[in-house]
Design a protein around this motif. Structure first.
Motif, PDB file in Angstrom:
ATOM      1  N   ALA A  59       0.870  -1.179   0.146  1.00 18.56           N
ATOM      2  CA  ALA A  59       0.013  -0.089   0.055  1.00 18.56           C
ATOM      3  C   ALA A  59       0.827   1.336   0.087  1.00 18.56           C
ATOM      4  CB  ALA A  59      -1.007   0.034   1.242  1.00 18.56           C
ATOM      5  N   ASP A  76       0.970   5.322  -1.957  1.00 18.13           N
ATOM      6  CA  ASP A  76       0.142   6.301  -3.083  1.00 18.13           C
ATOM      7  C   ASP A  76       1.060   6.668  -4.111  1.00 18.13           C
ATOM      8  OD1 ASP A  76       1.609   7.745  -0.940  1.00 18.13           O
ATOM      9  OD2 ASP A  76       0.596   9.735  -1.774  1.00 18.13           O
ATOM     10  N   ARG A  85       5.356   1.808  -5.335  1.00 11.96           N
ATOM     11  CA  ARG A  85       4.509   0.492  -5.104  1.00 11.96           C
ATOM     12  C   ARG A  85       4.770  -0.574  -6.475  1.00 11.96           C
ATOM     13  NH1 ARG A  85      -0.042   3.512  -5.821  1.00 11.96           N
ATOM     14  NH2 ARG A  85      -0.338   2.948  -8.043  1.00 11.96           N
ATOM     15  N   VAL A 101      -2.417  -1.190  -3.478  1.00 10.87           N
ATOM     16  CA  VAL A 101      -3.531  -0.225  -3.361  1.00 10.87           C
ATOM     17  C   VAL A 101      -2.842   0.961  -2.944  1.00 10.87           C
ATOM     18  CG1 VAL A 101      -5.119  -1.861  -2.595  1.00 10.87           C
ATOM     19  CG2 VAL A 101      -3.599  -0.895  -0.969  1.00 10.87           C
ATOM     20  N   GLU A 102      -3.454   2.106  -2.984  1.00 14.74           N
ATOM     21  CA  GLU A 102      -3.142   3.436  -3.092  1.00 14.74           C
ATOM     22  C   GLU A 102      -3.211   4.174  -1.642  1.00 14.74           C
ATOM     23  OE1 GLU A 102      -4.560   5.692  -6.026  1.00 14.74           O
ATOM     24  OE2 GLU A 102      -4.160   4.401  -7.731  1.00 14.74           O
ATOM     25  N   ASN A 103      -4.092   3.319  -0.717  1.00 14.95           N
ATOM     26  CA  ASN A 103      -4.296   4.301   0.516  1.00 14.95           C
ATOM     27  C   ASN A 103      -4.726   3.286   1.496  1.00 14.95           C
ATOM     28  OD1 ASN A 103      -7.363   4.010   0.627  1.00 14.95           O
ATOM     29  ND2 ASN A 103      -7.037   5.331  -1.135  1.00 14.95           N
ATOM     30  N   GLU A 160      -7.350   2.974   3.337  1.00 11.00           N
ATOM     31  CA  GLU A 160      -8.819   2.305   3.246  1.00 11.00           C
ATOM     32  C   GLU A 160      -8.887   1.267   2.373  1.00 11.00           C
ATOM     33  OE1 GLU A 160     -12.337   4.906   3.532  1.00 11.00           O
ATOM     34  OE2 GLU A 160     -11.952   4.548   1.244  1.00 11.00           O
ATOM     35  N   GLU A 161      -8.341   1.375   1.052  1.00 12.53           N
ATOM     36  CA  GLU A 161      -7.988   0.174   0.144  1.00 12.53           C
ATOM     37  C   GLU A 161      -7.362  -1.096   0.802  1.00 12.53           C
ATOM     38  OE1 GLU A 161      -6.531   1.647  -3.167  1.00 12.53           O
ATOM     39  OE2 GLU A 161      -8.165   2.952  -3.823  1.00 12.53           O
ATOM     40  N   ALA A 162      -6.444  -0.627   1.758  1.00 11.93           N
ATOM     41  CA  ALA A 162      -5.455  -2.069   2.042  1.00 11.93           C
ATOM     42  C   ALA A 162      -6.429  -2.628   3.090  1.00 11.93           C
ATOM     43  CB  ALA A 162      -4.384  -1.101   3.007  1.00 11.93           C
ATOM     44  N   ALA A 170      -9.636  -2.993   3.098  1.00 14.11           N
ATOM     45  CA  ALA A 170     -10.817  -3.711   2.512  1.00 14.11           C
ATOM     46  C   ALA A 170     -10.093  -4.703   1.747  1.00 14.11           C
ATOM     47  CB  ALA A 170     -10.916  -2.601   1.409  1.00 14.11           C
ATOM     48  N   PHE A 171      -8.936  -4.775   1.128  1.00 14.18           N
ATOM     49  CA  PHE A 171      -8.284  -5.809   0.483  1.00 14.18           C
ATOM     50  C   PHE A 171      -7.949  -6.936   1.568  1.00 14.18           C
ATOM     51  CE2 PHE A 171      -4.622  -8.334  -0.986  1.00 14.18           C
ATOM     52  CZ  PHE A 171      -4.917  -8.242  -2.360  1.00 14.18           C
ATOM     53  N   THR A 186     -10.775  -9.185   2.656  1.00 14.04           N
ATOM     54  CA  THR A 186     -11.283  -9.927   1.782  1.00 14.04           C
ATOM     55  C   THR A 186     -10.295 -11.234   1.155  1.00 14.04           C
ATOM     56  OG1 THR A 186     -12.748  -8.273   0.664  1.00 14.04           O
ATOM     57  CG2 THR A 186     -12.280 -10.078  -0.802  1.00 14.04           C
TER      58      THR A 186
END
Length: 213
Positions: free
Chosen positions: A7, A9, A14, A33-35, A37-39, A41-42, A45
């Motif tokens: 992760a 930006d 990256r 991922v770029e931030n 929040e995305e980290a 969520a990833f 899952t």
């Protein structure tokens, strides 16, 4: 195979990190991922083993992401930092960060650090620990318990000092010429005397004299 999420930006960092880590046969970069929040969520899952997090990211930074990853997943957060990020380091430790890597770290040391964190160790380069120590030293509170050397044996103090430098149990055993099992026994004793929960708290306690609640 150690599954890794990156992760950051900065797309150059990256993708460059992804290329480097994928050259090692024991690593698999499963996502970028770029931030923060995305980290989070990833990781919820896909459940990677390690999340390599830039400390400064938009939307959600590495410190905030570390807290959520620790609370919601089994992924171990490993922070990427620069020399001017020490203001964030203590918060990240409190949030459950398993270690720090400076962005200019040699690829082989990054590989070793990721594997150490995967196997349950905490990684903190001397340069990061020195800056952390300096930052903590200027933030004392007289109402908090003071580090009391008399509680510990000389060997326990030696081990605490080496933990504070970021050494793993294996590295400590080599330096002190004792077995890894003996090191683990001493750490158990230290935790029992201090009511601390893990080696990162031992490092903070040794450097700061207390651990914030």
């Amino acid at each position: 195979m150690i599954k890794i999420l990156i992760a950051d930006d900065n797309s150059f960092v990256r993708e460059g990190m992804k290329i480097i880590l994928n050259t090692y046969e024991d690593f698999q970069v499963v996502g970028t991922v770029e931030n923060g929040e995305e980290a989070v969520a990833f990781c919820q899952t896909h459940e990677p083993d390690i999340a390599l997090l830039d400390i400064r990211m938009p939307v959600m930074n590495g410190v905030e992401a570390t807290k959520l990853l620790t609370e919601r997943t089994k992924t171990k957060p490993l922070i990427l930092t620069t020399f001017d990020d020490d203001e964030y380091i203590l918060d990240a430790i409190k949030n459950g960060a398993k270690g720090y890597l400076l962005k200019n770290t040699d690829p082989e040391r990054i590989r070793d650090a990721i594997k150490s964190v995967y196997y349950g160790h905490t990684i903190m380069p001397d340069t990061v620990m020195e800056k952390l120590k300096g930052n903590l030293g200027s933030n004392k509170d007289e109402n908090r318990p003071v580090f009391d050397k008399s509680l510990f044996t000389e060997r326990e103090l030696d081990i605490m000092a080496l933990i504070a430098k970021g050494l793993s149990n294996k590295e400590i055993s080599k330096q002190l010429f004792i077995s890894e099992g003996t090191v683990a026994n001493y750490i158990t004793s230290i935790l029992g005397k201090t009511s601390l929960e893990h080696r990162t708290q031992i490092a903070i306690y040794y450097l700061k004299g207390h651990v914030d609640s």
